[in-house]
Motif scaffolding. Structure first.
Motif, mmCIF file in Angstrom:
data_model
loop_
_atom_site.group_PDB
_atom_site.id
_atom_site.type_symbol
_atom_site.label_atom_id
_atom_site.label_comp_id
_atom_site.label_asym_id
_atom_site.label_seq_id
_atom_site.Cartn_x
_atom_site.Cartn_y
_atom_site.Cartn_z
ATOM 1 N N LEU B 729 0.848 -1.183 0.000
ATOM 2 C CA LEU B 729 0.000 0.000 0.000
ATOM 3 C C LEU B 729 0.889 1.241 0.000
ATOM 4 N N PHE B 730 0.605 2.153 -0.929
ATOM 5 C CA PHE B 730 1.308 3.430 -0.957
ATOM 6 C C PHE B 730 0.296 4.528 -0.665
ATOM 7 N N ILE B 731 0.596 5.342 0.332
ATOM 8 C CA ILE B 731 -0.280 6.474 0.645
ATOM 9 C C ILE B 731 0.529 7.755 0.567
ATOM 10 N N LEU B 732 -0.024 8.738 -0.097
ATOM 11 C CA LEU B 732 0.630 10.042 -0.158
ATOM 12 C C LEU B 732 -0.256 11.078 0.540
ATOM 13 N N ALA B 733 0.374 11.847 1.403
ATOM 14 C CA ALA B 733 -0.321 13.014 1.957
ATOM 15 C C ALA B 733 -0.242 14.115 0.909
ATOM 16 N N GLU B 740 8.179 15.590 9.247
ATOM 17 C CA GLU B 740 7.908 15.366 10.663
ATOM 18 C C GLU B 740 6.424 15.139 10.953
ATOM 19 N N ALA B 741 5.585 15.495 9.996
ATOM 20 C CA ALA B 741 4.143 15.430 10.252
ATOM 21 C C ALA B 741 3.690 13.996 10.547
ATOM 22 N N GLU B 742 2.782 13.859 11.511
ATOM 23 C CA GLU B 742 2.236 12.540 11.859
ATOM 24 C C GLU B 742 0.871 12.408 11.193
ATOM 25 N N HIS B 743 0.638 11.261 10.572
ATOM 26 C CA HIS B 743 -0.619 11.054 9.864
ATOM 27 C C HIS B 743 -1.312 9.787 10.355
ATOM 28 N N THR B 744 -2.630 9.847 10.380
ATOM 29 C CA THR B 744 -3.424 8.649 10.618
ATOM 30 C C THR B 744 -4.559 8.642 9.606
ATOM 31 N N LEU B 745 -4.749 7.507 8.984
ATOM 32 C CA LEU B 745 -5.805 7.426 7.978
ATOM 33 C C LEU B 745 -6.477 6.063 8.071
ATOM 34 N N LYS B 746 -7.826 6.099 8.047
ATOM 35 C CA LYS B 746 -8.562 4.837 8.091
ATOM 36 C C LYS B 746 -9.000 4.477 6.670
ATOM 37 N N ILE B 747 -8.550 3.316 6.214
ATOM 38 C CA ILE B 747 -8.976 2.843 4.890
ATOM 39 C C ILE B 747 -9.595 1.459 5.082
ATOM 40 N N ASN B 748 -10.790 1.288 4.598
ATOM 41 C CA ASN B 748 -11.479 -0.004 4.727
ATOM 42 C C ASN B 748 -11.390 -0.550 6.153
ATOM 43 N N GLU B 749 -11.731 0.307 7.083
ATOM 44 C CA GLU B 749 -11.805 -0.084 8.500
ATOM 45 C C GLU B 749 -10.459 -0.360 9.143
ATOM 46 N N LYS B 750 -9.372 -0.088 8.409
ATOM 47 C CA LYS B 750 -8.058 -0.319 9.016
ATOM 48 C C LYS B 750 -7.343 1.014 9.167
ATOM 49 N N ASN B 751 -6.666 1.201 10.324
ATOM 50 C CA ASN B 751 -5.947 2.446 10.556
ATOM 51 C C ASN B 751 -4.496 2.354 10.137
ATOM 52 N N TYR B 752 -4.072 3.360 9.411
ATOM 53 C CA TYR B 752 -2.663 3.452 9.031
ATOM 54 C C TYR B 752 -2.091 4.700 9.683
ATOM 55 N N THR B 753 -0.967 4.531 10.334
ATOM 56 C CA THR B 753 -0.330 5.655 11.021
ATOM 57 C C THR B 753 1.111 5.752 10.570
ATOM 58 N N TRP B 754 1.526 6.945 10.225
ATOM 59 C CA TRP B 754 2.927 7.108 9.797
ATOM 60 C C TRP B 754 3.379 8.536 9.992
ATOM 61 N N LYS B 755 4.663 8.722 9.813
ATOM 62 C CA LYS B 755 5.281 10.044 9.950
ATOM 63 C C LYS B 755 5.929 10.394 8.615
ATOM 64 N N GLY B 756 5.718 11.614 8.188
ATOM 65 C CA GLY B 756 6.302 12.037 6.906
ATOM 66 C C GLY B 756 5.240 12.071 5.824
ATOM 67 N N SER B 757 5.661 12.408 4.623
ATOM 68 C CA SER B 757 4.685 12.687 3.573
ATOM 69 C C SER B 757 4.062 11.448 2.947
ATOM 70 N N TYR B 758 4.710 10.301 3.116
ATOM 71 C CA TYR B 758 4.146 9.114 2.473
ATOM 72 C C TYR B 758 4.289 7.860 3.338
ATOM 73 N N TYR B 759 3.481 6.885 2.979
ATOM 74 C CA TYR B 759 3.492 5.579 3.651
ATOM 75 C C TYR B 759 3.680 4.532 2.579
ATOM 76 N N TYR B 760 4.515 3.533 2.839
ATOM 77 C CA TYR B 760 4.612 2.411 1.901
ATOM 78 C C TYR B 760 4.930 1.149 2.670
ATOM 79 N N LYS B 761 4.106 0.159 2.498
ATOM 80 C CA LYS B 761 4.380 -1.126 3.141
ATOM 81 C C LYS B 761 3.622 -2.218 2.417
#
Lengths: 761, 761
Positions: B729-733, B740-761
């Motif tokens: 999954l790739f998420i871009l803010a 440094e920004a902290e992000h939390t996003l719920k997608i399909n009932e699952k929470n993703y939390t990360w720091k910085g502009s993007y998430y990838y896992k």
């Protein structure tokens, strides 16, 4: 006998006994050949590897770099496969698909594992082969024919018998290598349930595949023969050499690829497959791409026959044609070793392919150790892991290598060498391939008197080759695509004359395969003027084409140039198209043309439907010039035209719904409503461009003017005026190819006298 | 003073005198700077070669292989030219033509001959330069402007002042080298009749050429400055550094190539030409092709200034930007050293060009001896025959070389580095060039947020480059062709978004040059996920484009893959076209399309008139796939589509009456009548084909499915499912680039939390 003599006789008895014992030992191998049972248990390997060869290899190992490296590479490859485990999936896919690729890989790896077992004495390799063979045995017993129905002769492991035959050619070698590793029961199991039914299936059950003169059948013959040699099964060996006796096939029957199934004499089998498609020069009538493919079964089975049945003297058969064929094939490659894509040939195939590695090694080992072959082996940088490969490795190690110099050469076609030829002219960096042989069996193209031009191994005027993406499953399963027939085989796809937008021989194999062009002159002794000339009288009944291709070398210019004279004599008025498939970017023309706003197909059939007309112009009667840039080199085509000629700029790719064709350009000179015609052109490689220095050097043609100064049924004379003021005259005697004939011709009040078929000064 | 002291004083007089004399001698050089006359007679060479440098070269000669070889090569070249004799024809031709090429060759050879004279002390070289200069002197006095009228600033020797400036830059060096060989009278003759009028002509008489911020002007500035340094003419040097004071040009006036003549501050001259087009990272706003061209006058004049006016500290100017520029330029080349053809760039130009040889040598010598530059010099395999070249030769000889490792890098644009950037992502064999800088002056293309992709130095998704055949006279005199404007500069010619078939900024330079894209994220610290993201808000007023390019490396696959997310938010409904200029043969698509029987232009303007529509299909809403083969590698583009999208297969070449364009393909995803849009694609290099083994390996995409799982103004999330079952999954803010920004996003009932502009896992 006196007592004294008696005592002396008694004294020498032990010596005599010793001699007797020694000579008995010497005879042992010969006895084994007769006693099959003994042969089976003790005489393997004997097919490609021999016991003596293996011993010699073991002795030299570690001391023969090219062999050692090949061994290391193959060991790494096989070890990786062994680790991955054995997979023998239920057959399902076309070439390019998974099951196809897997079974192909399996036989390649089994052959290699067998060799490793022999050379390294490591049982893991024998066990791997045995285990895999047992899996095949288990599967094969109940295996139906392959589910894909496209082939005229479906295999079981693969979609066509051809590939099943490939399998058996390789597996025979693997079986030979582990023969003694297996118990008698294991061997019987494999032979009864796998090898013999396998051999029968590809031969007796598929006579249409097996009993033909065709590269496919050669694979079939070799497969049956090689397993026969290993199993000691004379009946199979005989079937391999001479075909199936009563195949039930009708004479004149055709295959669904358009080829005749049986040859005219009704001969079949391995020997017939050598006899007929190979000319005395070693040219294989289907062309180099298929020759390369066929070389492996030809030479590997020959090697086996040489080892197991030396009396057959297979390498001497038909004046050693199998060995000559290797030389011919190398000569049919460009400066980079890539084969000229005559007929159905896929570009990029080269003498680096594994079948050429074994061919070169075998030709060296069994063909008198020609040191020039070692230079090819050095380029290949690998050898086969057998007696032949060892021989090459030792030759290289002992610094016997000499360069293989490719010169101009004419390779005659036809079993007796009297069915036209392929003429290759080489001068400096240029290679010109001129095609005037027979049709080339079912893989032949309708392109009498066509040519292609190369510079430093790069195509300049291209032959399109086949329309197929071999083993790329996405493109029609990796098989021939329909545009191969509608485009690649048609005459307009080639650099030769098309009359009335119809292909030669109406594009019909039955007609084309009955004819061949006639060689007229091939003269290359003078390095400054190399000439190949041929005539075609049957492609269009009532029309005779006579094309003469000359490479002229003049030290005043950087490169040699090509002079192309196409003389057409006809009973009727026709439209004549002469295309030049130049590759690269059009830079400039000296004639006016208009490009079209709507592109559509140039014609409706015979390949014309695959050309887009991009632009056209009218010739003014002056020389026309087309200047283009390719691979940073400048080229110019200069042509004599009449003011009625049309000049067409076209591009491949029309009515090509799946993008199977490459969008490449052509230039067509069209003469309409003309009875006799003379097309005269020069093609020059005259300059270079560097995108780094941005210098354009000699960007323009060196030809100031071309002119026909004489032309009748006897002679054709072309005057070439160069921009540096030099003037040359080329005269061809159109109907007397004799080297000895004396000619005198008056042109513009001046007499020219010479001996031989042409004049140039 | 006591007598005793007096006597002592008298005794020390000679010593004092001696000291005085010595110190005077020490002062001499400084005085010479003031006393021009003395300087002229004793201080040469001083411009590029120095007296000290020449002595050192002579000492090391024969012991510095790369230098010795360069010397030998140049000597052979110059000797050949000397034998051919001197020719200074009356100017007549465009670039590519004879007189152009001859005068170009003359100045190149004069510079080399001058150097040879210094190093080898052989007067024949000095005499050659002198004789040629005297011929030029004789001709120049009465020479009118060049007869070809195409240029806005016609030269005298060449059709444009630019080339006249080239001439003077080189000739200044030659003159410096033979300065002392000439008599005072000879020098006066040359300076009075040739050099000064020449310098005045290209500057005072052509202010529109000379007083601009443009690579052309840089050559003009350097030419005037270098001859000024040699002649000791302060006025010329000042004119070079700061431009002409009262040029009479209107602010806001435009040149006929569409560029503004004066920059906003009204600054001109060499320093302004460094100040404005170079960013602090050394990126030159016109792009690498022109940077390469400009590097020579920048660095060669800088070298002269460093030698003659060391107080100016030119190499430290603007935080050493001239030295940084060399590094930037090397980073703007592909794996083979060829420059990315951003804006007007001719493909094939590389760091093997002579201006890069001198650039690398100068950067090494004056920039702290960076050992990585030596590896580039080794590849170039030549050095300049001067102090800098000697320095490099010694570095190589002393084995100081380290490899130049090109990594992912962002090169900011704009004088202050705040006008967007070019982001280069590198991973394995892939190089992705993502373009979000300013317009690039008059050589800029209208292609905000476009990209190109390379593998192992070969283009995969191409940037077209310019439409020009530099120095190929047959093609419009070797100059820009009209298709450069109608095609190459237009947006549709690039891999970026086109709205309503109109180019960015209406294709107007006045508008485009006012804007730049905005960098959003450039993050390459994690080698497994390298990301460059930027926004463009001005190309289409009311529409914001936000494109994010990611290279994802996953060790489960052979190669890295590219993820491309183009997010479009608009005030209105529009048509959006996103093209991909893939190079190679289309192998397969997973969508249905129909090819056309009549090809015609795709549109009427903005470059669309140069595309043929070959086929089209409708997307079904599933992922679409386009699989192609290029250089024996398999590639697949996978794209998320909606069932309203149109899929266009097109080809360059329509309305191209002189075949100036290459017939290369493109694939366009078209969304009609859409307000906000999200284009998501992956581009994979997943497999290989060998025409020799005929094996196709990994011929199919590794992507099973791409899906947008979330998309709003805050976040965009893409789910990538691979065929091996792996899911990422790739998420871009979208609106917070902070690391440094902290992000939390719920997608399909699952929470993703990360720091910085993007998430990838």
């Amino acid at each position: 006998m006196k007592l004294n003599n008696k005592i002396q006789f008694i004294r020498i008895i032990p010596i005599l006994l010793l001699i007797l014992i020694v000579s008995c030992k010497k005879e042992m191998p010969a006895q084994n050949k007769v006693n099959t049972e003994v042969s089976k248990s003790s005489d393997h390997p004997k097919l490609i590897l021999t016991k003596a060869g293996v011993n010699l290899i073991k002795k030299e190992l570690g001391n023969i770099p090219i062999f050692d490296n090949s061994l290391k590479e193959i060991q790494a490859e096989v070890d990786t496969e062994i680790e991955l485990g054995i997979e023998t999936p239920i057959p399902k896919d076309f070439s390019g698909g998974y099951t196809h690729a897997r079974h192909k890989r399996n036989f390649l790896i089994m052959q290699k594992a067998g060799v490793l077992y022999q050379i390294l004495d490591d049982e893991k390799y024998a066990k791997y082969v045995k285990d895999m063979l047992m899996q095949y045995e288990a599967m094969y017993k109940t295996l139906p024919v392959h589910p894909q129905t496209r082939s005229y002769a479906r295999g079981k492991l693969f979609w066509q018998c051809l590939n099943d035959s490939n399998w058996l050619v390789y597996v025979s070698q693997a079986y030979d290598c582990i023969y003694n590793y297996l118990s008698k029961e294991e061997r019987e199991k494999l032979e009864t349930n796998l090898f013999r039914p396998f051999a029968d299936f590809i031969s007796i059950e598929n006579p249409q595949f097996y009993n033909r003169v065709h590269n496919h059948s050669t694979w079939g013959n070799a497969a049956v023969g090689m397993i026969g040699l290993v199993m000691g099964d004379e009946e199979l060996v005989k079937r391999a050499l001479y075909g199936i006796e009563n195949d039930g096939l009708e004479a004149g029957a055709k295959d669904n690829d358009g080829g005749f199934i049986k040859n005219k004499d009704g001969k079949a089998g391995f020997l017939a497959n050598i006899e007929e498609p190979f000319s005395p020069d070693g040219y294989y009538t289907e062309g180099p791409y298929y020759q390369r493919y066929a070389m492996y079964p030809f030479l590997i089975f020959a090697q086996g026959l040489h080892n197991v049945k030396p009396d057959l003297k297979i390498f001497e058969f038909k004046d050693s044609v199998l060995l000559k064929a290797v030389d011919a094939l190398i000569n049919l490659s460009d400066a980079d070793g890539e084969f000229f894509p005559l007929n159905d040939g896929q570009k990029g195939m080269s003498y680096y392919t594994s079948s050429l590695v074994s061919s070169v090694d075998i030709a060296y080992h069994f063909g008198g150790n020609n040191p020039e072959l070692l230079s090819i082996a050095e380029k290949q940088n690998k050898v086969t892991l057998d007696d032949a490969g060892l021989s090459v490795a030792l030759g290289i190690k002992n610094k016997k290598t000499k360069p293989f110099t490719k010169k101009s050469i004419e390779l005659r076609d036809g079993p007796k060498g009297n069915q036209g030829a392929v003429g290759i002219l080489r001068s400096g960096a240029l290679e010109l391939v001129y095609k005037y042989p027979g049709h080339g069996l079912s893989h032949g193209h309708f392109d009498k008197l066509s040519f292609s031009l190369y510079e430093n191994g790069e195509e300049v005027i291209q032959d399109y080759g086949l329309v197929r993406f071999v083993n790329i499953e996405q493109k029609g399963g990796g098989n021939y695509l329909k545009e191969n027939k509608t485009w690649a085989k048609q005459t307009i796809a080639h650099n030769t004359l098309v009359q009335n937008e119809k292909s030669h021989f109406q594009g019909k194999y039955e007609i084309g395969s009955k004819h061949h062009s006639e060689k007229y002159v091939f003269h290359v002794e003078n390095e400054n003027i190399q000439i190949a000339s041929a005539k075609e009288k049957n492609a269009y009944p009532g029309t005779i084409m006579h094309r003469t291709m000359v490479i002229i070398k003049d030290n005043e210019f950087t490169n040699s140039l090509v002079l192309d004279i196409m003389r057409v004599v006809s009973d009727n008025k026709n439209q004549y198209d002469l295309p030049f498939y130049y590759l690269g970017q059009l830079i400039q023309t000296n004639f006016n043309y208009k490009t079209l706003n709507f592109l559509t197909q140039l014609g409706n059939s015979d390949g014309y439907q695959h050309l887009y007309l991009e632009g056209s112009g009218d010739a003014t009667g002056e020389n026309i010039k087309l200047n283009w840039l390719h691979n940073n080199k400048f080229y110019t085509l200069t042509s004599i035209t009449s003011n009625k000629d049309e000049l067409l700029l076209a591009r491949i790719g029309a009515t090509d719904p799946e993008f199977n064709l490459r969008r490449e350009p052509t230039f067509i000179i069209r003469k309409k409503n003309t009875q006799n015609a003379l097309f005269v052109s020069t093609i020059e490689s005259h300059g270079t461009y560097s995108p780094v220095s941005e210098f354009a050097v000699n960007a323009y043609s060196n030809i100031k003017n071309l002119e026909v100064t004489f032309n009748n049924s006897e002679y054709t004379a072309i005057r070439i005026e160069y921009i540096n003021g030099k003037i040359a005259l080329f005269i061809l005697a159109n109907n007397n190819a004799s080297k000895e004939a004396e000619h005198t011709l008056k042109i513009n009040e001046k007499n020219y006298t010479w001996k031989g078929s042409y004049y140039y000064k």
